[in-house]
Scaffold this active site. Sequence first.
Site, PDB file in Angstrom:
ATOM      1  N   ARG A 117      20.838 -21.087  32.118  1.00  0.00           N
ATOM      2  CA  ARG A 117      21.067 -22.513  32.335  1.00  0.00           C
ATOM      3  C   ARG A 117      22.537 -22.757  32.651  1.00  0.00           C
ATOM      4  O   ARG A 117      23.428 -22.044  32.184  1.00  0.00           O
ATOM      5  CB  ARG A 117      20.678 -23.257  31.061  1.00  0.00           C
ATOM      6  CG  ARG A 117      20.789 -24.771  31.084  1.00  0.00           C
ATOM      7  CD  ARG A 117      19.710 -25.391  31.884  1.00  0.00           C
ATOM      8  NE  ARG A 117      19.525 -26.815  31.543  1.00  0.00           N
ATOM      9  CZ  ARG A 117      19.023 -27.701  32.369  1.00  0.00           C
ATOM     10  NH1 ARG A 117      18.654 -27.338  33.589  1.00  0.00           N
ATOM     11  NH2 ARG A 117      18.855 -28.957  32.000  1.00  0.00           N
ATOM     12  N   THR A 404      12.709 -28.547  41.145  1.00  0.00           N
ATOM     13  CA  THR A 404      12.616 -27.275  40.436  1.00  0.00           C
ATOM     14  C   THR A 404      11.571 -26.423  41.129  1.00  0.00           C
ATOM     15  O   THR A 404      10.812 -26.911  41.957  1.00  0.00           O
ATOM     16  CB  THR A 404      12.241 -27.556  38.958  1.00  0.00           C
ATOM     17  OG1 THR A 404      13.256 -28.367  38.363  1.00  0.00           O
ATOM     18  CG2 THR A 404      12.079 -26.301  38.138  1.00  0.00           C
ATOM     19  N   ASP A 444      21.448 -33.875  33.145  1.00  0.00           N
ATOM     20  CA  ASP A 444      20.410 -33.612  32.147  1.00  0.00           C
ATOM     21  C   ASP A 444      20.937 -33.826  30.731  1.00  0.00           C
ATOM     22  O   ASP A 444      20.167 -33.841  29.776  1.00  0.00           O
ATOM     23  CB  ASP A 444      19.885 -32.175  32.273  1.00  0.00           C
ATOM     24  CG  ASP A 444      18.639 -32.109  33.138  1.00  0.00           C
ATOM     25  OD1 ASP A 444      18.208 -33.148  33.658  1.00  0.00           O
ATOM     26  OD2 ASP A 444      18.091 -31.009  33.291  1.00  0.00           O
ATOM     27  N   SER A 468      16.649 -29.151  28.763  1.00  0.00           N
ATOM     28  CA  SER A 468      15.762 -29.002  29.910  1.00  0.00           C
ATOM     29  C   SER A 468      14.319 -29.175  29.468  1.00  0.00           C
ATOM     30  O   SER A 468      14.004 -29.101  28.279  1.00  0.00           O
ATOM     31  CB  SER A 468      15.949 -27.617  30.540  1.00  0.00           C
ATOM     32  OG  SER A 468      14.975 -27.373  31.528  1.00  0.00           O
ATOM     33  N   SER A 469      13.439 -29.406  30.444  1.00  0.00           N
ATOM     34  CA  SER A 469      11.994 -29.409  30.184  1.00  0.00           C
ATOM     35  C   SER A 469      11.314 -28.193  30.792  1.00  0.00           C
ATOM     36  O   SER A 469      10.081 -28.072  30.727  1.00  0.00           O
ATOM     37  CB  SER A 469      11.351 -30.671  30.757  1.00  0.00           C
ATOM     38  OG  SER A 469      11.789 -31.808  30.071  1.00  0.00           O
ATOM     39  N   GLY A 490       8.719 -30.278  37.989  1.00  0.00           N
ATOM     40  CA  GLY A 490       8.202 -31.606  37.666  1.00  0.00           C
ATOM     41  C   GLY A 490       9.052 -32.410  36.713  1.00  0.00           C
ATOM     42  O   GLY A 490       8.566 -33.376  36.124  1.00  0.00           O
ATOM     43  N   GLY A 491      10.331 -32.054  36.518  1.00  0.00           N
ATOM     44  CA  GLY A 491      11.177 -32.832  35.622  1.00  0.00           C
ATOM     45  C   GLY A 491      10.591 -32.863  34.221  1.00  0.00           C
ATOM     46  O   GLY A 491      10.023 -31.887  33.730  1.00  0.00           O
TER      47      GLY A 491
END
Length: 584
Positions: A117, A404, A444, A468-469, A490-491
């Site tokens: 990340r 993403t 984010d 993050s997701s 997809g956020g």
Amino acid sequence: MRKPSWPRFAIAFSLLLLVACGEVRPVGQGREDPERATGLQHKSGVTGQQQMVVAANPHAARLGYDLLESGGTAIDAAIAVQAALNLVEPQSSGIGGGAFILYWDAADRRLYTFDARETAPAAATPDLFLENGVALPWREAIVGGRSVGVPGVLRGLELIHQRYGRLPWSSLFEGAATLAEQGFVVSPRLARLVAYRFHPGLYRLQPAADYFYPGGESLAEGTLLRNPELAHSLRMIAKEGADYFYRGPLARQIVEAVRSSEVRPGRLTLEDMAAYRVREREPLCGDYRVYVVCSMDQPSSGGTALLQMLGLLEAWDLPSYGPESVDALHLFTQASRLAYADRERYSADPDFVPVPVAGLLDADYLARRGAVISLDRDMGTAVAGEPEQAQARADDDSYELPSTSHMSIVDRYGNALSMTTSIEMAFGSSVMVGGFLLNNQLTDFSLSPEREGRPVANRVQPGKRPRSSMTPVMVFNGDSSLRALLGSPGGSRIINYVAKTVLGILDWDLTPQEAIELPNITNRNDLTTVEKGLVSEQLVRALEARGHEVTVADLNSGVHAIGIKDGVLHGGADPRREGQALAR
């Protein structure tokens, strides 16, 4: 199980009528996903015996598969896939971004997880996105240098390759470099996303504006698009390693582009680039029925939220419900409400903030949380729970936007890779250098460092990684053999997309392709959103009868999955995007 038909014109027409009559509301203002849907493409499931690649674009899938055919491992193929996605799917990921990576080492029978990340610059402060003490509107925060974090994906790929690669690093980028040099035909999806002009900076900042809007006009579908700068960058990375990106000439170009951005210059330095380190973290795993489901630990909230949802749903006999039944979908939204409520309160970088993951996944805690779930009535907005060792925190106000990509790979040696990779907003920060876009992942973080007098766990801090997701997943059978690997863009909806697919494979024994094609439904502890054109009027009415406030929208997942059953690989690519599965 019945496989959903594609497309369902009658259902789509009925839902459009409902929208027109105002009876089913579209997604509320400010909630539209920037990497919008561009239609469905028919996909067929693919099977194989030895190896498989599933990626978001046919060019990328082919280059990765060719390396598997040459004797490469899953990480060798992943590097080629990422390099190609940088070119052909620039809105979604690239070397200017970051990733979470799960790697299954078949020889050791061990799962490793790598946090690549992005990190905040050393000069980043909690007020990074405040103006006169007030958080910037997200459309302003995402543009320009201030939103750029130190990219991590190249270091992550390099580290895993050093351990598990078989082919030389120098050979892994040539396919993408050649494609960039010779050009590729712009796909309908890329053309439509550029023409959409949703990103407020893409058509304003150079050199991105000239690249995506040559002569002031949007890239046209069918155009041959060349990127010699990216070809040069990839070849130099291949020759000199990731240090060319983090310590060499490309690092200097990145820092200069960020600090001299004509919109909100950033604080990135050469020292920040050189100091970047990948975090190898312990896999986050939990039991679900007879399986073990593993994903990323914090700072990805995805693994924790997914395992919470599964833990809550395990108390219900989902296999006895149909995958598109109102009971199953209602229960899904209720578990999601509870998981997202906890996510907003507690998820953050564990190197900076204590995150009570064990408490959030504790069976007794989940049983107490699940006691509020009723089969007959929507619970409404859930409140965060109080797991053991939780500290008083305020809820987050970050914007996680769905730009993403995900790849799933199994090689002939039995190794496997599940990798979700991102530059955040569609087309990132719109700062372009070396032929690629830089991320805007710093948005984010919570734009507000504190709320109602309490600190936000996911506030900006120097060197910190934003929440993050992203939810890359591997599922194992009781004998520790691999059952499935998957993930999605997809956020903040990623968690729901992945959970739906996991349930489809495990509870309803669907193939990955069938599970992916199930209608998407999401609830992020607000509205229940059902996928336009794929959910019947009858189901919408049934959910409303249970108290749901239902909206209809394009739910633009991009799940790429591989299932392993009876020694056969089963691949699935999401028809909502342009991905492909290749196998032998």
